[in-house]
Write an enzyme that holds these catalytic residues in place. Sequence first.
Site, mmCIF file in Angstrom:
data_model
loop_
_atom_site.group_PDB
_atom_site.id
_atom_site.type_symbol
_atom_site.label_atom_id
_atom_site.label_comp_id
_atom_site.label_asym_id
_atom_site.label_seq_id
_atom_site.Cartn_x
_atom_site.Cartn_y
_atom_site.Cartn_z
ATOM 1 N N GLY A 46 0.829 -1.202 0.000
ATOM 2 C CA GLY A 46 0.000 0.000 0.000
ATOM 3 C C GLY A 46 0.859 1.246 0.000
ATOM 4 N N GLN A 51 3.276 9.910 1.088
ATOM 5 C CA GLN A 51 4.547 9.195 0.909
ATOM 6 C C GLN A 51 5.231 9.566 -0.405
ATOM 7 O OE1 GLN A 51 2.716 5.161 1.991
ATOM 8 N NE2 GLN A 51 4.819 4.979 2.732
ATOM 9 N N CYS A 88 7.071 -0.261 6.429
ATOM 10 C CA CYS A 88 6.588 0.912 5.713
ATOM 11 C C CYS A 88 7.621 1.299 4.661
ATOM 12 C CB CYS A 88 6.381 2.058 6.703
ATOM 13 S SG CYS A 88 5.837 3.595 5.955
ATOM 14 N N LEU A 89 7.166 1.596 3.454
ATOM 15 C CA LEU A 89 8.097 1.991 2.389
ATOM 16 C C LEU A 89 8.843 3.272 2.748
ATOM 17 C CD1 LEU A 89 5.932 1.204 -0.777
ATOM 18 C CD2 LEU A 89 7.823 -0.135 0.138
ATOM 19 N N HIS A 130 -2.951 1.162 8.387
ATOM 20 C CA HIS A 130 -1.610 1.744 8.218
ATOM 21 C C HIS A 130 -1.652 2.928 7.245
ATOM 22 C CE1 HIS A 130 2.921 1.308 7.756
ATOM 23 N NE2 HIS A 130 2.598 2.056 6.720
ATOM 24 N N GLU A 131 -2.313 2.732 6.106
ATOM 25 C CA GLU A 131 -2.337 3.792 5.082
ATOM 26 C C GLU A 131 -3.183 4.983 5.536
ATOM 27 O OE1 GLU A 131 -0.133 3.559 3.010
ATOM 28 O OE2 GLU A 131 0.196 1.410 3.117
ATOM 29 N N HIS A 134 -1.321 7.350 7.634
ATOM 30 C CA HIS A 134 -0.462 8.273 6.878
ATOM 31 C C HIS A 134 -1.210 9.573 6.553
ATOM 32 C CE1 HIS A 134 3.337 6.278 6.030
ATOM 33 N NE2 HIS A 134 2.735 5.171 5.651
HETATM 34 ZN ZN ZN Z 1 3.646 3.348 5.477
#
Ligand code: ZN
Length: 165
Positions: A46, A51, A88-89, A130-131, A134
């Site tokens: 995701g 991000q 997380c990216l 999680h997303e 953000h």
């Molecule tokens: Zn993340």
Amino acid sequence: MALRQIREIGDEILLKPCREVKEVTPRVREIIDDMFETLYDADGVGLAAPQVGILKKIVIIDTGDDPHILINPKIIESSGEQTGNEGCLSVPGKYGVVTRPNYVKVAYYDEEMQQKELEGTELLARAICHELDHLDGKLYVDMVENGLHDVEEMEEAGEQAEETE
Ligand code: ZN
């Protein structure tokens, strides 16, 4: 379509709240296309717009079934509990243990600005939580139990690497 640079922890933009999308303009469609290209290139599950440096309420998720595009998403129901590894990216090479609901229902708008709902359990529920965090400027690193760990150490220990969001 173009790859976008993934912002990493320490970048202030990841801590800012996002604005609602009022209209899906060609620019918004381009952001969404670029987000998918960036997500698949990074091999993630995701990605949230902040991000890639865009403070708009847009999230994309693909846990391997269907790709989901969530515009102005809000969790309207949640239940149960799951505790597991999360990455997380924007926090490369790290993971940590986070407890999330095991089920969530999210209300959102699609690319035609039609209101929809999506239900998810397990990995999808975790990815949605999680997303959406953000979009509020929240990172999972502030929710981990027992601190952050290096993915390398986990791989050496022979455990399965968790997917990153
Ligand atoms: Zn993340």
